[in-house]
Scaffold this motif. Structure first.
Motif, PDB file in Angstrom:
ATOM      1  N   ASP A   1       0.813  -1.207   0.000  1.00 35.45           N
ATOM      2  CA  ASP A   1       0.000   0.000   0.000  1.00 35.45           C
ATOM      3  C   ASP A   1       0.852   1.265   0.000  1.00 35.45           C
ATOM      4  OD1 ASP A   1      -2.393  -1.350  -0.066  1.00 35.45           O
ATOM      5  OD2 ASP A   1      -2.542  -1.478   2.109  1.00 35.45           O
ATOM      6  N   ARG A   2       2.014   1.205   0.677  1.00 40.01           N
ATOM      7  CA  ARG A   2       2.885   2.375   0.720  1.00 40.01           C
ATOM      8  C   ARG A   2       3.381   2.723  -0.676  1.00 40.01           C
ATOM      9  NH1 ARG A   2       7.801   1.754   4.451  1.00 40.01           N
ATOM     10  NH2 ARG A   2       6.288   2.229   6.057  1.00 40.01           N
ATOM     11  N   TRP A   3       3.738   1.728  -1.463  1.00 36.15           N
ATOM     12  CA  TRP A   3       4.232   1.971  -2.822  1.00 36.15           C
ATOM     13  C   TRP A   3       3.128   2.503  -3.728  1.00 36.15           C
ATOM     14  CZ3 TRP A   3       9.102   2.579  -3.633  1.00 36.15           C
ATOM     15  CH2 TRP A   3      10.011   1.947  -2.814  1.00 36.15           C
TER      16      TRP A   3
ATOM     17  N   PRO B   1       3.542  10.824  -6.640  1.00 35.94           N
ATOM     18  CA  PRO B   1       4.677  11.690  -6.301  1.00 35.94           C
ATOM     19  C   PRO B   1       5.984  11.242  -6.962  1.00 35.94           C
ATOM     20  CG  PRO B   1       3.433  11.182  -4.320  1.00 35.94           C
ATOM     21  CD  PRO B   1       2.880  10.331  -5.422  1.00 35.94           C
ATOM     22  N   LEU B   2       6.221   9.937  -7.028  1.00 34.72           N
ATOM     23  CA  LEU B   2       7.437   9.448  -7.676  1.00 34.72           C
ATOM     24  C   LEU B   2       7.419   9.748  -9.173  1.00 34.72           C
ATOM     25  CD1 LEU B   2       7.976   6.026  -5.868  1.00 34.72           C
ATOM     26  CD2 LEU B   2       9.361   8.107  -5.645  1.00 34.72           C
ATOM     27  N   LEU B   3       6.274   9.602  -9.793  1.00 35.02           N
ATOM     28  CA  LEU B   3       6.160   9.896 -11.221  1.00 35.02           C
ATOM     29  C   LEU B   3       6.417  11.380 -11.495  1.00 35.02           C
ATOM     30  CD1 LEU B   3       5.409   8.775 -14.035  1.00 35.02           C
ATOM     31  CD2 LEU B   3       3.057   9.369 -13.525  1.00 35.02           C
ATOM     32  N   LEU B   4       5.811  12.258 -10.707  1.00 38.10           N
ATOM     33  CA  LEU B   4       6.033  13.693 -10.878  1.00 38.10           C
ATOM     34  C   LEU B   4       7.493  14.071 -10.628  1.00 38.10           C
ATOM     35  CD1 LEU B   4       2.805  15.128  -9.223  1.00 38.10           C
ATOM     36  CD2 LEU B   4       3.346  14.973 -11.653  1.00 38.10           C
ATOM     37  N   SER B   5       8.088  13.501  -9.608  1.00 39.58           N
ATOM     38  CA  SER B   5       9.498  13.780  -9.326  1.00 39.58           C
ATOM     39  C   SER B   5      10.388  13.276 -10.452  1.00 39.58           C
ATOM     40  CB  SER B   5       9.922  13.123  -8.004  1.00 39.58           C
ATOM     41  OG  SER B   5       9.156  13.617  -6.944  1.00 39.58           O
ATOM     42  N   GLY B   6      10.072  12.101 -10.973  1.00 36.07           N
ATOM     43  CA  GLY B   6      10.856  11.549 -12.075  1.00 36.07           C
ATOM     44  C   GLY B   6      10.785  12.408 -13.326  1.00 36.07           C
ATOM     45  N   VAL B   7       9.617  12.912 -13.643  1.00 43.87           N
ATOM     46  CA  VAL B   7       9.457  13.785 -14.813  1.00 43.87           C
ATOM     47  C   VAL B   7      10.228  15.088 -14.602  1.00 43.87           C
ATOM     48  CG1 VAL B   7       7.786  15.167 -16.106  1.00 43.87           C
ATOM     49  CG2 VAL B   7       7.288  12.785 -15.571  1.00 43.87           C
ATOM     50  N   ALA B   8      10.145  15.657 -13.410  1.00 40.46           N
ATOM     51  CA  ALA B   8      10.875  16.896 -13.123  1.00 40.46           C
ATOM     52  C   ALA B   8      12.383  16.669 -13.213  1.00 40.46           C
ATOM     53  CB  ALA B   8      10.496  17.430 -11.749  1.00 40.46           C
ATOM     54  N   LEU B   9      12.872  15.569 -12.674  1.00 40.95           N
ATOM     55  CA  LEU B   9      14.299  15.269 -12.761  1.00 40.95           C
ATOM     56  C   LEU B   9      14.734  15.043 -14.210  1.00 40.95           C
ATOM     57  CD1 LEU B   9      14.823  12.960  -9.649  1.00 40.95           C
ATOM     58  CD2 LEU B   9      15.740  15.259 -10.016  1.00 40.95           C
TER      59      LEU B   9
END
Length: 172
Positions: free
Chosen positions: A2-4, A10-18
């Motif tokens: 559930d945590r993942w 948030p991980l997807l948005l951070s990955g796109v920004a990076l």
């Protein structure tokens, strides 16, 4: 697990920004430009959406849906469609929220496990809000002439209504 799942966005948005930073893209500038373009699209489609929703509520309040139900009952029974669902059939191509309201009324009146309730549920899932979709997508693209889109989409909706009523009779 559930945590993942909660961390996917948030991980997807951070990955796109990076990725944008690695490619030397002004990420904030691109975000602001995209938001401005989205607001422009919103301003183009809101008037047609307001007109569609107003027309749906006027039909429901005037009693025109009940008149259509009585007039179309023989043809609907011949097709195997419960006449009580005519309101749903008339409203669904125009407004999804109004169709959900009609579907909820049908289920409250006849029960969700009745033939009419099940038919309404399957109809809601197997048809599209045709005029809403056309207003949104054609309005966003700036298309004025829909040509054969509306008749073809309404034929597909009718096929969905018929298939829904037949599926309920066969499966339940």
């Amino acid at each position: 697990m559930d945590r993942w799942v909660t961390m996917v966005v948030p991980l997807l948005l951070s990955g796109v920004a990076l990725w944008g930073c690695v490619k030397r893209v002004d990420v904030y500038g691109a975000l602001c430009a995209g938001a401005a373009e989205g607001l422009g699209v919103l301003l183009r489609i809101v008037p047609s959406l307001i007109a569609l929703l107003t027309a749906v509520y006027m039909l429901r309040a005037s009693g025109a849906l009940e008149l259509c139900e009585r007039a179309l009952a023989p043809a609907l029974e011949w097709l195997g469609i419960p006449p009580e669902t005519v309101g749903l059939m008339l409203v669904r191509p125009v407004s999804g929220s109004a169709a959900l309201g009609v579907g909820a009324e049908l289920m409250a009146a006849y029960g969700p496990d009745s033939t009419i309730g099940r038919t309404a549920a399957v109809m809601l899932g197997s048809t599209e809000t045709t005029f809403y979709t056309i207003a949104v997508y054609f309005g966003a693209a700036g298309i004025r002439k829909t040509r054969y889109t509306i008749p073809a989409a309404l034929c597909a909706d009718l096929a969905g209504f018929i298939a829904a009523s037949w599926a309920v009779r066969v499966c339940f």
